[in-house]
Motif scaffolding. Structure first.
Motif, short mmCIF file in Angstrom:
data_model
loop_
_atom_site.label_atom_id
_atom_site.label_comp_id
_atom_site.label_asym_id
_atom_site.label_seq_id
_atom_site.Cartn_x
_atom_site.Cartn_y
_atom_site.Cartn_z
N CYS A 209 0.95 -1.38 -0.01
CA CYS A 209 -0.07 -0.17 -0.16
C CYS A 209 0.91 1.43 0.07
CB CYS A 209 -0.92 0.20 1.18
SG CYS A 209 -1.77 -1.71 0.91
N GLN A 210 0.94 1.88 -1.55
CA GLN A 210 1.15 3.16 -0.85
C GLN A 210 1.28 4.44 -0.30
OE1 GLN A 210 4.08 3.43 -3.14
NE2 GLN A 210 3.17 1.13 -3.85
N ASN A 211 0.06 4.19 0.34
CA ASN A 211 -0.72 5.35 0.99
C ASN A 211 -1.89 4.98 2.23
OD1 ASN A 211 -3.51 5.56 -0.58
ND2 ASN A 211 -2.01 6.52 -1.62
N LEU A 212 -2.14 5.75 2.99
CA LEU A 212 -2.95 5.58 4.00
C LEU A 212 -4.23 5.06 3.64
CD1 LEU A 212 -3.57 5.30 6.95
CD2 LEU A 212 -4.54 7.63 6.66
N GLU A 213 -4.74 5.81 2.60
CA GLU A 213 -5.94 5.66 2.13
C GLU A 213 -5.74 4.09 1.40
OE1 GLU A 213 -8.71 7.23 -1.52
OE2 GLU A 213 -6.74 8.08 -0.63
N GLN A 214 -5.15 3.59 1.05
CA GLN A 214 -4.91 2.45 0.25
C GLN A 214 -4.84 1.01 1.04
OE1 GLN A 214 -1.50 2.05 -2.85
NE2 GLN A 214 -2.64 2.73 -3.71
N ALA A 215 -4.11 1.49 2.52
CA ALA A 215 -3.54 0.54 3.94
C ALA A 215 -5.48 0.45 4.19
CB ALA A 215 -3.06 0.88 4.13
N ARG A 216 -5.83 1.55 3.92
CA ARG A 216 -7.44 1.01 4.90
C ARG A 216 -8.16 0.52 4.16
NH1 ARG A 216 -7.91 7.60 5.72
NH2 ARG A 216 -7.53 7.56 8.14
#
Ligand code: AMP
Ligand code: GLY
Length: 423
Positions: free
Chosen positions: A156-163
């Motif tokens: 995941c590149q950023n928080l949104e993708q990780a969420r």
């Protein structure tokens, strides 16, 4: 002796071919096998997870050795069931196959025994995982704890993708119960290398190195797959790397499992990343890789049955494991659209061109025999493998052989083994 192989992919075809070269073997069976394996073994229509039927079959046929190729039956305890019925089996028992079956287990093991790997945290609830991510550095890696057909890892590149990742793994259960726990791991960069090894509980003997190409498209684009091709050996696996891994990774892993009361007998597949801080373990598998087996086994000089029996009997230290001083490349012929959506059932032409070849192999994965001939029956259809005096030569030979085969919607990558040009 009589040997039964459990599985149905290109890996099991490669294992069956090695077994067929053993002077100790008279009869080979495979459950369930595929159309290619059927040319060298008797395939029986028993699924790899039908443990009771496998045990009954092995008893009835007086099978001397059952080789379990796939992760699911190993993690599910097939070896334990065979042994309980008084049968010999090659592969780890359930309490050792957990090395692959639970990423949380393997990370805890590495931490406890100081085996180099990425820093991580383990989560049992999505709420805790999500709050941890708020202050994390990106990119970051999410891993479903259990088996997920090699697809349970999200970068995941950023928080949104990780969420979104946490939601799909832990809440929507994209990988079923494999996502009940989640490992969140530091993102590492470097070359990946696969090293497969034979283990007898205390001694470990590593095989020649290999490298997989996991992404569907050329230049590592597109979605992750089970593997689009492999080459062996890896030019990046230098003597220095080997020395480090022997000291800090291989034997320490075998000793750690023994110390935990989980004696490991079978194959340990070390997925390594060569970072600028040194080699790190990305993952463990408790079996041969697919398609790593297709480039490693044809180069092995030993009688595979003798090596496997030495593992079972705890005398691997007596085995002098040897590999040919050459190279091999395996190019997977897939169905266009794999791994997302693809059609199957197309007639495969040209298979007979591999007959009588001694350094070119056509390993079957998703194939099926029909009255009209052998047809495509999966995403990964065939693994075209060739040896050569160098990696470049092996690659040339393998790509030449891919042209012998035709079927509608045939798809392959054109750069398998290409990273080697940079070495
Ligand atoms: P695994 O199933 O754990 O091998 O993960 C599948 C793939 O994801 C690996 O082959 C790597 O390409 C990638 N990967 C896994 N863990 C990491 C990590 N910590 N850092 C970077 N890439 C990773
Ligand atoms: N090719 C990777 C694996 O078998 O897990």
């Amino acid at each position: 002796m009589k040997v039964l192989i459990v599985g149905s992919g290109g890996r099991e075809h490669a294992i069956a071919l090695s077994v067929s070269g053993s002077k100790r073997v008279d009869e080979i069976y495979c459950a369930p096998g595929n159309a290619g394996i059927a040319q060298i073994a008797q395939c029986v229509p028993i699924g790899a997870m039908e443990f009771d039927r496998i045990v009954s079959f092995a008893r009835e046929k007086e099978i001397d050795l059952t080789i379990v190729g796939m992760d699911d039956p190993l993690v599910g305890g097939l070896v334990d069931q065979l042994e309980a019925a008084g049968l010999r089996a090659f592969g780890p028992r359930k309490n050792a196959a957990i090395l692959e079956g639970s990423k949380a287990f393997s990370k805890e093991l590495m931490k406890k025994y100081q085996i180099p790997t990425a820093a991580y945290e383990i989560f049992d609830s999505s709420t805790a995982a999500l709050s941890y991510l708020e202050t994390a550095d990106f990119p970051i890696v999410l891993k479903a704890d259990g088996l997920a057909l090699g697809k349970g890892v999200l970068i995941c590149q950023n928080l949104e993708q990780a969420r979104e990742g946490v939601k799909s793994i832990m809440e929507d259960k994209q990988f079923g119960s494999a996502g009940n726990r989640l490992v969140i791991e530091e993102f590492m960069t470097g070359r990946e290398v696969s090293v497969l090894s034979y283990v007898d509980g205390k001694t470990i003997k590593t095989m020649t190195s290999a490298q997989d190409h996991k992404r569907a498209g050329d230049a590592d684009t597109g979605p992750n797959t089970g593997g689009m091709g492999t080459f062996s050996p890896s030019p990046f696996y230098t003597e220095e790397v080997d020395e480090f891994c022997r000291k800090y990774i291989y034997q320490p892993t075998v000793d750690a499992m023994a110390a935990e009361g989980r004696e490991f007998k079978g194959i340990i597949f070390f997925g390594l990343m060569l970072t600028d801080k040194g080699p790190r373990v990305l993952e463990y598998n408790a079996r041969f890789g697919d398609p790593e087996a297709q480039v490693v086994l044809p180069r092995m000089k030993n009688d595979i049955i003798e090596v496997m029996e030495a593992c079972i009997d705890g005398r691997l230290d007596e085995v002098d494991l040897q590999f040919e001083d050459n190279a091999a490349v395996c190019v997977v012929l897939a169905s266009e659209g794999y791994p997302v959506k693809y059609e199957k059932g197309f007639l495969i032409r040209g298979l007979e061109k591999f007959e009588g070849q001694d350094s070119c192999y056509c390993f079957h994965a998703g194939t099926k025999s029909t009255p009209e001939g052998i047809v495509t029956n999966g995403g990964r259809v065939l693994g075209i493998t060739a040896k050569g005096s160098s990696l470049a030569q092996a690659r040339e030979n393998a790509y030449a052989a891919t042209q012998w085969i035709t079927f509608e919607n045939k798809y392959m990558r054109h750069d398998i083994g290409k990273a080697i040009d940079e070495a």
